[in-house]
Design a protein around this motif. Sequence first.
Motif, PDB file in Angstrom:
ATOM      1  N   LEU A 198       0.813  -1.219   0.000  1.00  0.00           N
ATOM      2  CA  LEU A 198       0.000   0.000   0.000  1.00  0.00           C
ATOM      3  C   LEU A 198       0.848   1.272   0.000  1.00  0.00           C
ATOM      4  O   LEU A 198       0.303   2.379  -0.092  1.00  0.00           O
ATOM      5  N   ALA A 199       2.165   1.106   0.129  1.00  0.00           N
ATOM      6  CA  ALA A 199       3.096   2.238   0.157  1.00  0.00           C
ATOM      7  C   ALA A 199       2.781   3.208   1.289  1.00  0.00           C
ATOM      8  O   ALA A 199       2.805   4.438   1.123  1.00  0.00           O
ATOM      9  N   ILE A 200       2.454   2.651   2.458  1.00  0.00           N
ATOM     10  CA  ILE A 200       2.216   3.465   3.646  1.00  0.00           C
ATOM     11  C   ILE A 200       2.961   2.830   4.819  1.00  0.00           C
ATOM     12  O   ILE A 200       3.379   1.673   4.751  1.00  0.00           O
ATOM     13  N   HIS A 201       3.114   3.596   5.899  1.00  0.00           N
ATOM     14  CA  HIS A 201       3.775   3.054   7.084  1.00  0.00           C
ATOM     15  C   HIS A 201       2.839   2.044   7.749  1.00  0.00           C
ATOM     16  O   HIS A 201       1.609   2.205   7.745  1.00  0.00           O
ATOM     17  N   VAL A 202       3.419   1.012   8.350  1.00  0.00           N
ATOM     18  CA  VAL A 202       2.624  -0.034   8.968  1.00  0.00           C
ATOM     19  C   VAL A 202       1.741   0.525  10.083  1.00  0.00           C
ATOM     20  O   VAL A 202       0.614   0.042  10.303  1.00  0.00           O
ATOM     21  N   ASN A 203       2.215   1.549  10.779  1.00  0.00           N
ATOM     22  CA  ASN A 203       1.392   2.161  11.837  1.00  0.00           C
ATOM     23  C   ASN A 203       0.179   2.891  11.264  1.00  0.00           C
ATOM     24  O   ASN A 203      -0.901   2.914  11.873  1.00  0.00           O
ATOM     25  N   HIS A 204       0.377   3.500  10.087  1.00  0.00           N
ATOM     26  CA  HIS A 204      -0.724   4.189   9.405  1.00  0.00           C
ATOM     27  C   HIS A 204      -1.804   3.181   9.016  1.00  0.00           C
ATOM     28  O   HIS A 204      -3.011   3.422   9.200  1.00  0.00           O
ATOM     29  N   LEU A 205      -1.378   2.030   8.493  1.00  0.00           N
ATOM     30  CA  LEU A 205      -2.322   0.970   8.129  1.00  0.00           C
ATOM     31  C   LEU A 205      -3.076   0.482   9.357  1.00  0.00           C
ATOM     32  O   LEU A 205      -4.303   0.318   9.330  1.00  0.00           O
ATOM     33  N   ASN A 206      -2.370   0.280  10.435  1.00  0.00           N
ATOM     34  CA  ASN A 206      -2.994  -0.225  11.652  1.00  0.00           C
ATOM     35  C   ASN A 206      -4.025   0.758  12.203  1.00  0.00           C
ATOM     36  O   ASN A 206      -5.116   0.356  12.630  1.00  0.00           O
ATOM     37  N   ARG A 207      -3.701   2.057  12.162  1.00  0.00           N
ATOM     38  CA  ARG A 207      -4.653   3.070  12.648  1.00  0.00           C
ATOM     39  C   ARG A 207      -5.911   3.088  11.792  1.00  0.00           C
ATOM     40  O   ARG A 207      -7.026   3.231  12.311  1.00  0.00           O
ATOM     41  N   ALA A 208      -5.738   2.964  10.476  1.00  0.00           N
ATOM     42  CA  ALA A 208      -6.892   2.979   9.569  1.00  0.00           C
ATOM     43  C   ALA A 208      -7.822   1.801   9.846  1.00  0.00           C
ATOM     44  O   ALA A 208      -9.048   1.949   9.900  1.00  0.00           O
ATOM     45  N   LYS A 249      -8.010   0.041  12.643  1.00  0.00           N
ATOM     46  CA  LYS A 249      -8.593   0.212  13.972  1.00  0.00           C
ATOM     47  C   LYS A 249      -9.803   1.151  13.918  1.00  0.00           C
ATOM     48  O   LYS A 249     -10.810   0.945  14.608  1.00  0.00           O
ATOM     49  N   LYS A 250      -9.696   2.166  13.071  1.00  0.00           N
ATOM     50  CA  LYS A 250     -10.757   3.162  12.980  1.00  0.00           C
ATOM     51  C   LYS A 250     -11.988   2.603  12.283  1.00  0.00           C
ATOM     52  O   LYS A 250     -13.130   2.884  12.680  1.00  0.00           O
ATOM     53  N   THR A 251     -11.792   1.806  11.235  1.00  0.00           N
ATOM     54  CA  THR A 251     -12.922   1.336  10.435  1.00  0.00           C
ATOM     55  C   THR A 251     -13.476  -0.014  10.888  1.00  0.00           C
ATOM     56  O   THR A 251     -14.685  -0.236  10.872  1.00  0.00           O
ATOM     57  N   ILE A 252     -12.596  -0.922  11.279  1.00  0.00           N
ATOM     58  CA  ILE A 252     -13.032  -2.282  11.627  1.00  0.00           C
ATOM     59  C   ILE A 252     -12.866  -2.569  13.114  1.00  0.00           C
ATOM     60  O   ILE A 252     -13.401  -3.542  13.629  1.00  0.00           O
ATOM     61  N   GLU A 253     -12.123  -1.704  13.811  1.00  0.00           N
ATOM     62  CA  GLU A 253     -11.881  -1.852  15.252  1.00  0.00           C
ATOM     63  C   GLU A 253     -11.071  -3.107  15.574  1.00  0.00           C
ATOM     64  O   GLU A 253     -11.244  -3.722  16.633  1.00  0.00           O
ATOM     65  N   LYS A 254     -10.204  -3.480  14.638  1.00  0.00           N
ATOM     66  CA  LYS A 254      -9.280  -4.599  14.855  1.00  0.00           C
ATOM     67  C   LYS A 254      -7.924  -4.207  14.304  1.00  0.00           C
ATOM     68  O   LYS A 254      -7.833  -3.380  13.386  1.00  0.00           O
ATOM     69  N   GLU A 270      -4.647  -8.928  13.777  1.00  0.00           N
ATOM     70  CA  GLU A 270      -5.872  -9.660  14.119  1.00  0.00           C
ATOM     71  C   GLU A 270      -6.644 -10.051  12.867  1.00  0.00           C
ATOM     72  O   GLU A 270      -7.124 -11.191  12.738  1.00  0.00           O
ATOM     73  N   ILE A 271      -6.776  -9.127  11.928  1.00  0.00           N
ATOM     74  CA  ILE A 271      -7.552  -9.394  10.716  1.00  0.00           C
ATOM     75  C   ILE A 271      -6.882 -10.471   9.876  1.00  0.00           C
ATOM     76  O   ILE A 271      -7.537 -11.397   9.379  1.00  0.00           O
ATOM     77  N   ILE A 272      -5.561 -10.366   9.719  1.00  0.00           N
ATOM     78  CA  ILE A 272      -4.821 -11.367   8.943  1.00  0.00           C
ATOM     79  C   ILE A 272      -4.943 -12.739   9.598  1.00  0.00           C
ATOM     80  O   ILE A 272      -5.227 -13.743   8.936  1.00  0.00           O
ATOM     81  N   SER A 273      -4.747 -12.779  10.896  1.00  0.00           N
ATOM     82  CA  SER A 273      -4.806 -14.056  11.612  1.00  0.00           C
ATOM     83  C   SER A 273      -6.193 -14.686  11.526  1.00  0.00           C
ATOM     84  O   SER A 273      -6.321 -15.899  11.337  1.00  0.00           O
ATOM     85  N   GLU A 274      -7.229 -13.869  11.667  1.00  0.00           N
ATOM     86  CA  GLU A 274      -8.593 -14.399  11.590  1.00  0.00           C
ATOM     87  C   GLU A 274      -8.885 -15.008  10.231  1.00  0.00           C
ATOM     88  O   GLU A 274      -9.533 -16.053  10.118  1.00  0.00           O
TER      89      GLU A 274
END
Length: 299
Positions: free
Chosen positions: A224-234, A236-241, A245-249
């Motif tokens: 996605l050409a973004i920082h991993v923390n940026h992806l995680n925040r996004a 968390k905001k939309t799916i709350e995970k 967690e999402i990959i593992s599920e």
Amino acid sequence: MKPVESIEDFYREKLNWVPDSIHTEIGHFNVFKLAPFIGKEARPVPYSRRDYFKISLIVGNNKVHYADKVIEIKKKALLFASPQVPYNWEEIDKIQSGYFCVFTESFFHQFGNLRQYEIFQPTGTPIFELTDKQADEISAIYERMFDEINSGYTHKYDILRTLVFELLHIAMKMQPSSNFEKQEGNASQRITSIFLELLERQFPIDDTRQRLSLRSPSAFADQLAIHVNHLNRALKKTIEKSTSEIISERILQESKILLRHSTWNISEIAYALGFNEVTHFNKFFKQHTEITPTRFRNV
């Protein structure tokens, strides 16, 4: 795992013929009453993926095995099946009646992406219990499909697409709006949408030679050409995970499907899911389910 069932397989097995229109560029659509298929369709159907979509109104008590879930239909229900998720269903009491329509993805090629709808996604809700009033309303839509497909109207397939979308939206109104939908249009939602598409594009796994290439948050962030923390925040905001967690599920869900419904050994499943050692897969699976893959398969 049983090979993917094609739309041609459906016609050959159930009707002993294949329509000439099945390979046209505009895609294929057809609608049926369930009654003539009872006895063929009502017996346990092999657990497999199809290369076509199917929407069924089922009247009667039965169980649907969908992805890694088992859902019992007690009276009347609307079932959505997509190429992304394998399923089968088994009769409990005699199925009384119903309808179903089948169509290929290309039938909607210029009218949107069907896979974006939650009810066609592996984590979505595929089955909706219906009241008598709702079942009557949906039966009327199927009867309109019969009227249109048998008409000589030039643009009848446009109307049929509209009726399919009507079924989709009736079902989606039955479930609460997700946070994902409420956040639609913002940057976090766009990142989430692309992430989920990248994740889901790796599935289903139908061959032991397949192997997941994107398994870690950093691998997705790089794509996605973004920082991993940026992806995680996004996420968390939309799916709350979290990303992990999402990959593992999703990996866990696919592992359950393969353990239950394939003849692959544990090592082959572990390799296909991207684990370098079967012991790592065993640890991952037990961490999330509290039982070993072998025990899960044998339960």
